[in-house]
Enzyme design. Sequence first.
Site, short mmCIF file in Angstrom:
data_model
loop_
_atom_site.label_atom_id
_atom_site.label_comp_id
_atom_site.label_asym_id
_atom_site.label_seq_id
_atom_site.Cartn_x
_atom_site.Cartn_y
_atom_site.Cartn_z
N HIS A 74 -5.46 -9.43 -1.42
CA HIS A 74 -3.69 -9.67 -1.22
C HIS A 74 -3.01 -10.66 -1.04
CE1 HIS A 74 -2.79 -9.73 2.99
NE2 HIS A 74 -4.55 -9.25 3.56
N GLU A 218 -0.13 -5.54 1.00
CA GLU A 218 -1.04 -5.41 1.93
C GLU A 218 -0.73 -5.17 3.67
OE1 GLU A 218 -4.69 -5.78 3.73
OE2 GLU A 218 -3.07 -7.00 4.27
N ASP A 241 -10.58 -9.00 0.42
CA ASP A 241 -10.11 -9.67 2.72
C ASP A 241 -10.88 -10.48 3.04
OD1 ASP A 241 -7.57 -9.55 4.13
OD2 ASP A 241 -7.51 -7.32 2.91
#
Length: 352
Positions: A74, A218, A241
């Site tokens: 993201h 996100e 992530d």
Amino acid sequence: MTTTELRLDLLRQLSDLNGVPGQEDAVRDFVLRELEGLADEVRVDPLGNVIALKKGQGEVSEGERRERIMLSAHMDEIGFLVRFIDDKGFLRVQALGGFDTRNLFARNVTVQTRGGALPGILTPGGRPVHIATPEDRKKVPEVKEFFVDLGLDAEEVKRRVRVGDMVTLDQTARQVGHLVVGKAMDDRASVFLQLEVLRALRDAPPRHDVVAVFSVQEEVGLRGAVVAAYGVEPTLGIGLDVTLAVDTPGVGPDEAVTRMGEGIGIKVFDSSMISTRWLVDELVDLAERENIPYQLEVLALGGTDGAAIQRSRAGVPSITLSIPTRYIHTIVEAVHTNDLRAGVDLLTAYLR
């Protein structure tokens, strides 16, 4: 094991960019420039996700389908929107993402307006320490108690600022030993990792189709990845992530989640998903075979784009690769170069 050369200047540039959920424009423009020559097709969907296709060129045996592997990192960072301007010209803010307000006292911020950026100071209302009561000093304020001081009179503030303008914390990324430290390693470190993987695949294409998504929003509910996964229709998903590395004083080893410098995290569980077990096994086996350092990650609370992919349509086998990170959701989020390198090496090896 390969020894990937990391373009850390690129990571620092990414971290310095401003992009709260719904206003990721500067990050998206940067990503689009970096993608030139790295993908066969690049598009931006209606929500603002960047979707880059790298076509598979490996041989597929008879009876085997060519997989469509979706990666997702993201672009947004936690931050604020202006929600109210009072009669004295002070701005009240709406948080976008989770903040520990103990880390927000007396911070330099930037307000992005139609006419340009305005420097400001973010701090909670109340008495300074010189005249604070003992009760004042113990209190942890809520986000609604914070305001931004632009140092301008109320009339000028109301002329230049409007409700919905983006407010971001100021911090320039820098190198600290083996760490790269900045305000938005969550999740610009994974945006960087994804770009580095696509660069590695430029000269040695993947066996299957790879769709690299640079997602939006996100931090407010995996929104970009939800719509991207629906449109991409992947047969396999890999979220990218950061995760907690609480390997610092004051926390027991059982709560560390991951440790800095010990390798990329292969997610087993978080509160949004249970990774597909055979994918965990495949990545662990590959890491051990290629001598790539890794850690198995169990995170009690938190979620990633991998969960959005996993729940798309009729369900998608999915996992997340996590970059161990100290001081998450502060302006000094820190990642280790060894873990970044391990993440690039493992994901590149898997896709090839």
